[in-house]
Write a protein that holds these residues in place. Structure first.
Motif, PDB file in Angstrom:
ATOM      1  N   LEU A 677       0.847  -1.200   0.000  1.00  0.00           N
ATOM      2  CA  LEU A 677       0.000   0.000   0.000  1.00  0.00           C
ATOM      3  C   LEU A 677       0.882   1.250   0.000  1.00  0.00           C
ATOM      4  CD1 LEU A 677      -3.006   0.819   0.336  1.00  0.00           C
ATOM      5  CD2 LEU A 677      -2.576   0.955   2.787  1.00  0.00           C
ATOM      6  N   ASP A 678       1.915   1.222   0.836  1.00  0.00           N
ATOM      7  CA  ASP A 678       2.794   2.382   0.957  1.00  0.00           C
ATOM      8  C   ASP A 678       3.937   2.262  -0.051  1.00  0.00           C
ATOM      9  OD1 ASP A 678       4.158   4.588   1.717  1.00  0.00           O
ATOM     10  OD2 ASP A 678       4.478   3.975   3.804  1.00  0.00           O
ATOM     11  N   ALA A 710       4.297   9.762  -4.345  1.00  0.00           N
ATOM     12  CA  ALA A 710       3.996  10.778  -3.330  1.00  0.00           C
ATOM     13  C   ALA A 710       4.960  11.944  -3.516  1.00  0.00           C
ATOM     14  CB  ALA A 710       4.139  10.185  -1.928  1.00  0.00           C
TER      15      ALA A 710
ATOM     16  N   PRO B 180       2.194   5.112   9.983  1.00  0.00           N
ATOM     17  CA  PRO B 180       2.551   6.105   8.957  1.00  0.00           C
ATOM     18  C   PRO B 180       2.431   5.556   7.532  1.00  0.00           C
ATOM     19  CG  PRO B 180       4.236   5.952  10.660  1.00  0.00           C
ATOM     20  CD  PRO B 180       3.274   4.856  10.923  1.00  0.00           C
ATOM     21  N   SER B 181       2.509   4.239   7.392  1.00  0.00           N
ATOM     22  CA  SER B 181       2.444   3.704   6.035  1.00  0.00           C
ATOM     23  C   SER B 181       1.038   3.826   5.444  1.00  0.00           C
ATOM     24  CB  SER B 181       2.927   2.255   5.985  1.00  0.00           C
ATOM     25  OG  SER B 181       2.006   1.405   6.602  1.00  0.00           O
ATOM     26  N   ALA B 182       0.050   4.106   6.291  1.00  0.00           N
ATOM     27  CA  ALA B 182      -1.304   4.331   5.756  1.00  0.00           C
ATOM     28  C   ALA B 182      -1.362   5.650   4.987  1.00  0.00           C
ATOM     29  CB  ALA B 182      -2.327   4.339   6.896  1.00  0.00           C
ATOM     30  N   ASP B 183      -0.470   6.552   5.336  1.00  0.00           N
ATOM     31  CA  ASP B 183      -0.411   7.856   4.653  1.00  0.00           C
ATOM     32  C   ASP B 183       0.375   7.677   3.355  1.00  0.00           C
ATOM     33  OD1 ASP B 183      -0.229  10.528   3.946  1.00  0.00           O
ATOM     34  OD2 ASP B 183       1.423  10.935   5.342  1.00  0.00           O
ATOM     35  N   THR B 184      -0.312   7.176   2.359  1.00  0.00           N
ATOM     36  CA  THR B 184       0.405   6.756   1.155  1.00  0.00           C
ATOM     37  C   THR B 184       0.922   7.930   0.330  1.00  0.00           C
ATOM     38  OG1 THR B 184      -1.707   6.550   0.035  1.00  0.00           O
ATOM     39  CG2 THR B 184      -0.755   4.540   0.923  1.00  0.00           C
ATOM     40  N   ASP B 185       0.294   9.107   0.442  1.00  0.00           N
ATOM     41  CA  ASP B 185       0.817  10.225  -0.334  1.00  0.00           C
ATOM     42  C   ASP B 185       1.749  11.109   0.500  1.00  0.00           C
ATOM     43  OD1 ASP B 185      -0.945  11.465   1.306  1.00  0.00           O
ATOM     44  OD2 ASP B 185      -2.230  12.278  -0.280  1.00  0.00           O
ATOM     45  N   LYS B 186       2.004  10.664   1.739  1.00  0.00           N
ATOM     46  CA  LYS B 186       3.016  11.297   2.601  1.00  0.00           C
ATOM     47  C   LYS B 186       2.767  12.788   2.831  1.00  0.00           C
ATOM     48  CE  LYS B 186       4.909   7.358   2.728  1.00  0.00           C
ATOM     49  NZ  LYS B 186       4.520   6.548   3.876  1.00  0.00           N
ATOM     50  N   GLU B 188       1.232  13.845   5.547  1.00  0.00           N
ATOM     51  CA  GLU B 188       1.076  13.966   6.995  1.00  0.00           C
ATOM     52  C   GLU B 188      -0.380  14.112   7.405  1.00  0.00           C
ATOM     53  OE1 GLU B 188       3.806  17.100   8.001  1.00  0.00           O
ATOM     54  OE2 GLU B 188       5.506  15.740   7.944  1.00  0.00           O
ATOM     55  N   GLU B 194      -7.675   6.707   2.513  1.00  0.00           N
ATOM     56  CA  GLU B 194      -6.445   6.000   2.877  1.00  0.00           C
ATOM     57  C   GLU B 194      -6.710   4.990   3.995  1.00  0.00           C
ATOM     58  OE1 GLU B 194      -2.862   9.153   1.793  1.00  0.00           O
ATOM     59  OE2 GLU B 194      -3.936   9.394   3.697  1.00  0.00           O
ATOM     60  N   ARG B 197      -8.664   2.027   2.497  1.00  0.00           N
ATOM     61  CA  ARG B 197      -7.808   1.152   1.694  1.00  0.00           C
ATOM     62  C   ARG B 197      -6.901   0.308   2.593  1.00  0.00           C
ATOM     63  NH1 ARG B 197      -6.709   2.063  -3.723  1.00  0.00           N
ATOM     64  NH2 ARG B 197      -4.560   1.481  -3.379  1.00  0.00           N
ATOM     65  N   TYR B 198      -6.326   0.948   3.567  1.00  0.00           N
ATOM     66  CA  TYR B 198      -5.415   0.255   4.487  1.00  0.00           C
ATOM     67  C   TYR B 198      -6.158  -0.874   5.215  1.00  0.00           C
ATOM     68  CZ  TYR B 198      -2.028  -0.277   8.341  1.00  0.00           C
ATOM     69  OH  TYR B 198      -1.122  -0.779   9.245  1.00  0.00           O
TER      70      TYR B 198
END
Lengths: 725, 311
Positions: A677-678, A710, B180-186, B188, B194, B197-198
């Motif tokens: 996912l990431d 990203a 933090p990996s749930a924040d796929t577009d980074k 913050e 998100e 999906r996670y």
């Protein structure tokens, strides 16, 4: 082996008042196939539904035969013979339960119906169930002239690698019917398996019936059972040259071609069977599997071919290739030769697909199978995490490739399996199956087989766990020989088996003692090796209950006091509820992380495979600053269940910290291959590893991929700027 | 969250994307067994803890155990109806067991259960301009019909009311808020999309690794048509409302918004991000080398702009 189509005919023929049917059969048995077809065609218009059923079956019109049988049963519901014949039709079509029902219905009409008992024996025999022997003997008790039952006993003896008994039984069959081509076929098979240049039985059969392809079909089956696949294939081809309508032989030819990777030709034969109405599982399932091969990726590299499912190829490839090359290199040194062809390794994420590969094979391990140079295995993703050590299985199967190649596939099952089991643990003491409760009970109850009869434990187990016990025993026999005489002695034995010597002959010649003496020495050794566990098994079970109660009470002091002794009674127990995990949890509850790590290290060394426990060990080691040891703990999971994003992320970070950027690259490549996912973070990690490995261009490529996913990802932005300076 | 949406939040559409307040109501229902009770409460506690640490202006109410009665839930819902304004966001998260009898979905709580019809009554009276309703119980798909509404983001853990087994979705929803990996577009921030999906992918992975038949198939619905989307069916452009619904923020991304000296850089940053979006949209019509060349140039400039912003 006797063909099902003809099974049961002889005893029933006398009972049937159908001279025309007998005429057709005689034509067939003389090899006048066209004449027989004309005869059956005429018979298929008979008013008698039973005759129509037999005629249609002989003409490969299975549906019509089935309908006519139903009509015959309706007309004569109390006729057990019709039910038996219909049962054989169902057995031919691999509808075993329907066949069993019909045979049992026949027995309900006549309780000692020899044909029905033989039918039940045939069903059991197809599943390599040792009950087949008892049922066949019952049939013979009911009718000593039950030819098919006798032939079945001969076939079973040959399956057990007991050719002497097989010939004895075939001779008894010939006393009942001196014209029995099936009995002669079994005798011819014994000669062919023994590499005799010529066999008088073959000539005798073909003189009587030049179209009797069944003799080669029978031989083909036994060659395949003895893992002599290429010779088996050649025999099936000969069977079809004599009679192209032997669809069971054609299906076997297709299946075995598929096993050896000749997929296109395999498909042709299987489709021909299917088109002719042979739609049963041994035709349909391989065809479905062949169709699914479009979803696999073939990776060909010098001496290896890897066949991996597209959805996991990128993830598995580095690990599988590395392990396969390591195993090939090790075996080349140990066995002192190079294979004359590439090894093909196929990994199936769907266990059902893998199961098709072992269709009709007895005593096969459920995890992997070897066909000459082709190894097929379950994928780690096809099993629950911790259930399956794929690397251990790979080494096991590859050992078969070498030992069988060394003997041109002339090796008893027990020895090739024993060597394979031995090699797993020789590669790493943590690998291979641990001693399991059925093995403990078998040792305790003196159920291990004499070495000369060990094949029987694989092919016709007499109790549910005997296959598992036989794997263990065979492995320990090889270990015992290696410990007492050295590994060279195992090679000497391999060569002797290659000369088609029997187990008693090899034991006598190579180990200098009769098999009975060997059994005595081996049992003494294995009993001593397992004494603590076998003698303490009951105490261990009670101890486990006691510890379970202490866990419920959260009595940590008492757990720490009592559990180590119980654990040491059965140190191989690393499954659910194992005491290593209990002790580690208890240490953690008391805040003693160092002791918890020590316990989990003990668990790993004992062969523990639970990824959660191994990850916990890694965490505890990392907390102690033992980065390298933590990485080693996680690396173990790559051999067990690599489909784990967290594993690759953590291991990559640890390897990077430990100064192993190449290892980190491998781990982060695996992470990226899982399409997590990431994605941004995964590409970024790989970029970092590439940079550490001194590969800036690849690092830049990955960091751009990260930012493409990203664009605002700040650590990746910083790395891009650094790489662009 | 889509970057374009986030940027417009940063710069212009504060009324849309930076609501006056976000009202969170999290409820863990009856476990029935000690094990479930402990799990449900712990997931609710995790969510509560994360939300209270979020940089959003939030009103957080969490009901667990004996507190999670129908009367109490009615009260907090009524309070939200009264307190929320059009610029506010509202989030309801239900954890536990649910039932569906073919007509009514019921959330199992101590005492009388609350039905989907009653929940809909409160939700439909809410003035909060943006609503996210996450029902993570067994049979929660049964509530889809009554709770669906255009403009409301609705997440259910099961595809229908007939998926009756206890669910694991809530475990991963809670995890999404702190991983933090749930924040796929980074950026913050974790958006509803998100988190969905996670949690949905992790739930599926759970059943896959355990070699168990999946007994829950989470759905996302935001069009009001009742046609929930599975995570695997989500295509580009779908789930826009969920993508624009910021569930929580962490880090310092929004701090720059407050600094007038950096407005020019922020404007440039937004411009570059829009150009990157456009380039990605045109990718199929370009040669790979040309796409790479332009993308690299834009990303480099964006990185330099961000570096200047961070100074």
């Amino acid at each position: 082996m006797i063909t099902l189509r003809l099974a049961g005919l002889l005893s029933l023929a006398a009972l049937l008042s159908a001279q025309t049917l007998e005429t057709c059969r005689q034509s067939h048995r003389r090899g006048n196939l066209e004449e027989a077809d004309r005869c059956y065609l005429a018979l298929s218009a008979s008013k008698d539904p039973y005759l129509r059923a037999e005629a249609n079956w002989a003409l490969d019109r299975y549906q019509e035969a089935n309908e006519a049988f139903k009509e015959a049963l309706k007309a004569q519901p109390k006729n057990p013979d019709y039910r038996v014949r219909m049962g054989y039709l169902y057995l031919y079509h691999e509808q075993k339960q329907d066949a069993v029902d019909l045979f049992e219905e026949a027995l309900a009409i006549r309780k000692d119906h020899a044909g029905a008992l033989t039918g039940l024996a045939a069903v059991a025999s197809e599943g390599f169930d040792s009950a087949a022997i008892e049922l066949a003997e019952k049939a013979l008790a009911a009718d000593p002239k039950q030819l098919d039952a006798r032939l079945l006993l001969a076939a079973i003896a040959l399956e057990d690698n007991n050719p002497r008994k097989a010939v004895e039984e075939a001779d008894k069959a010939l006393q009942v019917d001196p014209e029995s081509l099936e009995a002669l076929a079994l005798k011819a098979t014994v000669d062919l398996l023994d590499d005799k240049p010529g066999t008088p039985h073959l000539a005798a059969i073909l003189k009587r019936n030049p179209a009797f392809g069944e003799v080669y079909q029978t031989a083909g089956r036994f060659f395949v059972l003895n893992r002599r696949y290429e010779e088996g294939i050649a025999l099936y081809r000969k069977a079809l040259e004599l009679n192209p309508r032997l669809y069971k032989a054609r299906a076997e030819l297709g299946l075995n071609l598929m096993r050896l990777g000749h997929d296109a030709e395999a498909k042709q034969h299987l489709e021909a069977c299917y088109r002719a109405g042979n739609t049963y599982p041994s035709v349909g399932n391989p065809l479905r599997l062949l169709d699914s091969y479009k979803n696999f990726r073939y990776i060909k590299r010098d001496n290896i071919v890897l066949k991996l499912h597209q959805r996991e190829a990128d993830l598995l490839l580095p690990y599988v290739e590395e392990e396969l090359r390591r195993a090939i290199s090790a075996y080349e040194k140990k066995y002192k030769f190079r294979l004359d062809r590439p090894v093909q390794l196929e990994i199936y994420p769907d266990h059902e697909d893998f199961a098709v590969r072992i269709l009709g094979m007895p005593g096969m391990g459920a995890l992997g199978v070897t066909f000459v140079n082709v190894v097929a295995m379950d994928s780690p993703s096809g099993r629950r995490p911790g259930e399956y050590h794929w690397a251990s299985t790979l080494w096991h199967e590859l050992s078969h490739v070498y030992t069988l190649a060394a003997t041109r596939q002339r090796m008893p099952r027990w020895f090739t399996e024993g060597m394979a089991v031995y090699e797993e643990t020789a590669t790493s003491p943590e690998w291979g199956d641990r001693i399991s409760p059925p093995v403990i009970l078998a040792i305790r109850d003196k159920k291990l087989l004499p070495v000369a009869q060990l094949d029987r434990g694989f092919v016709h187990p007499s109790y549910p766990d005997q296959v598992v016990v036989s794997y263990f025993q065979a492995g320990r026999v090889c270990m015992f020989i290696e410990r007492k005489w050295g590994f060279e002695k195992l090679l000497d034995m391999t060569r002797a088996f290659g000369q088609l010597k029997t187990t008693p002959e090899v034991v006598q010649e190579q180990l200098g003692m009769p098999p009975e003496e060997f059994d005595k020495q081996f049992l003494a050794w294995v009993e001593e090796q397992t004494r603590v566990t076998v003698e303490g098994f009951e105490s261990w079970k009670k101890g486990m209950q006691r510890i379970s109660e202490l866990v419920k009470k959260e009595d940590h002091d008492q757990i720490l006091k009592e559990a180590p002794a119980v654990r040491d009674l059965y140190p191989d127990y690393v499954e659910d509820g194992n005491l290593y995990a209990v002790l580690a949890d208890t240490h953690l509850a008391r805040g003693d992380k160092k002791a918890a790590a020590g316990e989990l290290e003990r668990y790993a060394r004992a062969g523990g495979k639970n990824p959660a426990s191994l990850k916990l060990l890694a965490t505890l080691l990392e907390e102690q600053g033992k980065t390298r040891e933590a990485a080693e703990a996680l690396s173990r999971i790559n051999h067990i269940y690599p489909r784990d994003e967290e594993l690759h992320r953590r291991l990559g970070d640890l390897l990077l910290a430990a100064g192993d950027p190449a290892g980190a690259v491998r781990e982060f490549q695996a992470l990226v291959a899982m399409k997590p996912l990431d994605q941004a973070a995964s590409y970024f990690s790989l970029a970092r590893a590439y940079r550490s490995a001194g590969r800036p261009e690849e690092a830049k490529e990955q960091v751009l991929l990260s930012l493409e996913a990203a664009p605002g990802y700040r650590p990746a932005q910083k790395l891009l700027l650094e790489l662009s300076q | 969250m889509s970057r374009a949406g986030f940027l417009s939040c940063l710069l212009a559409a504060a009324a849309l994307c930076a609501p006056a307040a976000t009202h969170y109501i999290t409820v863990s229902g009856l476990g029935g067994e000690a094990d479930y009770e402990q799990r449900f409460t712990s997931w609710a506690a995790t969510i509560d803890q994360v939300l209270r640490g979020s940089r959003l202006d939030a009103k957080t109410i969490t009901l667990t155990g004996a507190e999670a009665t129908r009367e109490r839930l009615r009260k907090v819902l009524e309070d939200a109806v009264q307190d929320s304004g059009p610029n506010d966001a509202f989030v309801l998260m239900l954890i536990g067991h649910g039932t569906y009898d073919g007509v009514d979905y019921k959330f199992n709580i101590p005492g009388p259960d609350i039905t989907d019809a009653e929940l809909a009554g409160y939700l439909n009276r809410l003035r909060a301009g943006r609503q996210l309703v996450v029902i993570m119980t067994s049979s929660s798909g049964g509530a889809l019909e009554r709770l669906r509404k255009e403009g409301r983001v609705l997440v259910v853990a099961t595809k229908s009311g007939t998926e009756k087994n206890a669910t694991v979705f809530a475990r991963y929803w809670a995890e999404a808020l702190r991983d933090p990996s749930a924040d796929t577009d980074k950026n913050e921030a974790i958006t509803a999309l998100e988190a969905f999906r996670y949690a949905a992918l992790k739930s599926a992975a759970f059943y896959d690794s355990q070699k168990r038949l999946a007994t829950e198939h989470p759905l996302l619905e935001e069009t009001g048509t009742g046609e929930g989307l599975r995570v695997t069916a989500l295509e580009e452009g779908q789930g826009r409302l969920a993508a624009a619904f910021t569930l929580l923020r962490f880090g310092s991304a929004q701090e720059a918004v407050k600094d007038p000296a950096k407005q020019k850089l922020l404007a440039r940053k937004e411009e570059l991000e829009s150009q990157i979006d456009l380039l990605k949209y045109q990718k199929a019509a370009m040669t790979e080398p040309e796409y790479r060349k332009q993308l690299t140039a834009l990303l480099l400039e964006l990185a330099r702009t961000q570096e200047a912003l961070d100074k």
